[in-house]
Design a protein around this motif. Structure first.
Motif, PDB file in Angstrom:
ATOM      1  N   PHE A   1      54.254  66.056  33.231  1.00  0.00           N
ATOM      2  CA  PHE A   1      55.093  65.203  32.389  1.00  0.00           C
ATOM      3  C   PHE A   1      55.352  63.874  33.083  1.00  0.00           C
ATOM      4  O   PHE A   1      55.706  63.829  34.255  1.00  0.00           O
TER       5      PHE A   1
ATOM      6  N   THR B   1      54.851  69.608  27.148  1.00  0.00           N
ATOM      7  CA  THR B   1      53.976  69.278  28.267  1.00  0.00           C
ATOM      8  C   THR B   1      54.466  69.988  29.531  1.00  0.00           C
ATOM      9  O   THR B   1      55.662  69.960  29.817  1.00  0.00           O
TER      10      THR B   1
ATOM     11  N   GLU C   1      58.316  73.490  30.538  1.00  0.00           N
ATOM     12  CA  GLU C   1      57.692  72.464  29.711  1.00  0.00           C
ATOM     13  C   GLU C   1      58.759  71.529  29.162  1.00  0.00           C
ATOM     14  O   GLU C   1      59.864  71.947  28.837  1.00  0.00           O
TER      15      GLU C   1
ATOM     16  N   ARG D   1      55.863  70.583  33.008  1.00  0.00           N
ATOM     17  CA  ARG D   1      56.654  69.591  33.735  1.00  0.00           C
ATOM     18  C   ARG D   1      55.852  68.896  34.830  1.00  0.00           C
ATOM     19  O   ARG D   1      56.030  67.697  35.074  1.00  0.00           O
TER      20      ARG D   1
ATOM     21  N   GLU E   1      52.123  64.269  25.335  1.00  0.00           N
ATOM     22  CA  GLU E   1      53.557  64.162  25.219  1.00  0.00           C
ATOM     23  C   GLU E   1      53.989  63.726  23.827  1.00  0.00           C
ATOM     24  O   GLU E   1      55.164  63.703  23.513  1.00  0.00           O
TER      25      GLU E   1
END
Length: 266
Positions: A83, A78, A74, A80, A7
């Motif tokens: 995330f 990243t 994303e 989802r 991230e």
């Protein structure tokens, strides 16, 4: 703002939000039909379209409230589903009772947005200062101790925005922030959003029309029937005339331009 792992890898050219071929259904009804949408760092993007076009569903797929049936999403580079740094994202839902019917003060509601930045839910001096700053930003510091049940619609919306801002997010996602809000509150919200944009916050918001936010918008993405109809510079008009789908050719349009069919706003 701290983060770890993948991230932290998002660079200047990498979208903060990236939807590729996203499809989604509500019940058995297709709502999104292969949406492609990117929002770059520091960009302000407005999602426009008629009721039922898929605007709010698109927003809710991004934050995970609506599952996708196809495609990828994303956040900060990243996927989802992987995330976890949600403190980087501020979300303002469509206007509703700020406390969800539960008795609460303005400060209590705004403070709930800061929990992701605290350790074990313990508020320190910096956290309390952040709550005060968020309330000042939206012009609600003088109502800090009042019950949210005593607020007007526009004041409710200010509280919801303060709750999103209090975690100092890098990305702000807003669903119809101006809907049903009086002119005075619209001006406060526009000024607040302008300050966030100047500070570098990335913004994606659902609007029916650009209104007082028009000067801040970098791109307009218009949806119709779950598809992207337009992705480009925001229109300069407001209201129905602002959107592709308004059935006439303006005098300044090229002579070979064909009228865009009606239906987007009906």
């Amino acid at each position: 703002m701290s983060s770890t792992g993948d991230e932290m890898t998002s660079g200047p050219s990498e979208p903060v939000i990236a939807l590729r071929g996203v499809t989604a259904e509500l019940g058995a009804r297709p709502v999104l039909r292969g949406i492609d949408l990117t929002v770059g760092r520091g960009e302000v993007v407005a999602l426009l379209g008629a009721n039922g076009s898929g605007k709010s569903t698109a927003i809710r797929t991004i934050i995970g409230q609506v599952p996708v049936s196809g495609g990828t999403i994303e956040l900060f580079g990243t996927p989802r589903r992987a995330f976890r740094a949600w403190a980087r994202v501020g979300y303002v839902p469509q206007r509703t009772t700020a406390a969800g019917g539960v008795p609460a003060t303005v400060t209590e509601v705004v403070s709930s947005g800061r929990l992701s930045r605290t350790r074990f839910g313990v508020f320190r001096r910096a956290d309390r200062a952040a709550v005060r700053r968020a309330l000042e930003l939206v012009g609600m510091a003088d109502r800090a101790r009042d019950s949210v049940n005593a607020l007007s619609g526009g004041q409710h919306q200010r509280v919801l925005i303060a709750r999103a801002l209090v975690a100092e997010p890098e990305l702000l996602i807003m669903d119809e922030p101006m809907a049903g809000v009086d002119l005075a509150s619209q001006e406060v919200l526009a000024r607040t959003l302008r300050e966030q944009v100047v500070a570098g916050t990335t913004v994606l918001l659902v609007l029916h029309e650009l209104g007082p936010l028009e000067p801040l918008i970098d791109r307009a993405v218009v949806l119709r029937d779950g598809c992207v109809l337009h992705d480009g510079p925001p229109p300069h008009a407001v209201g129905q005339h602002a959107l592709p789908g308004h059935d006439h050719v303006h005098p300044h349009a090229p002579a070979d331009t064909e009228p865009v069919r009606t239906g987007l706003l009906s």
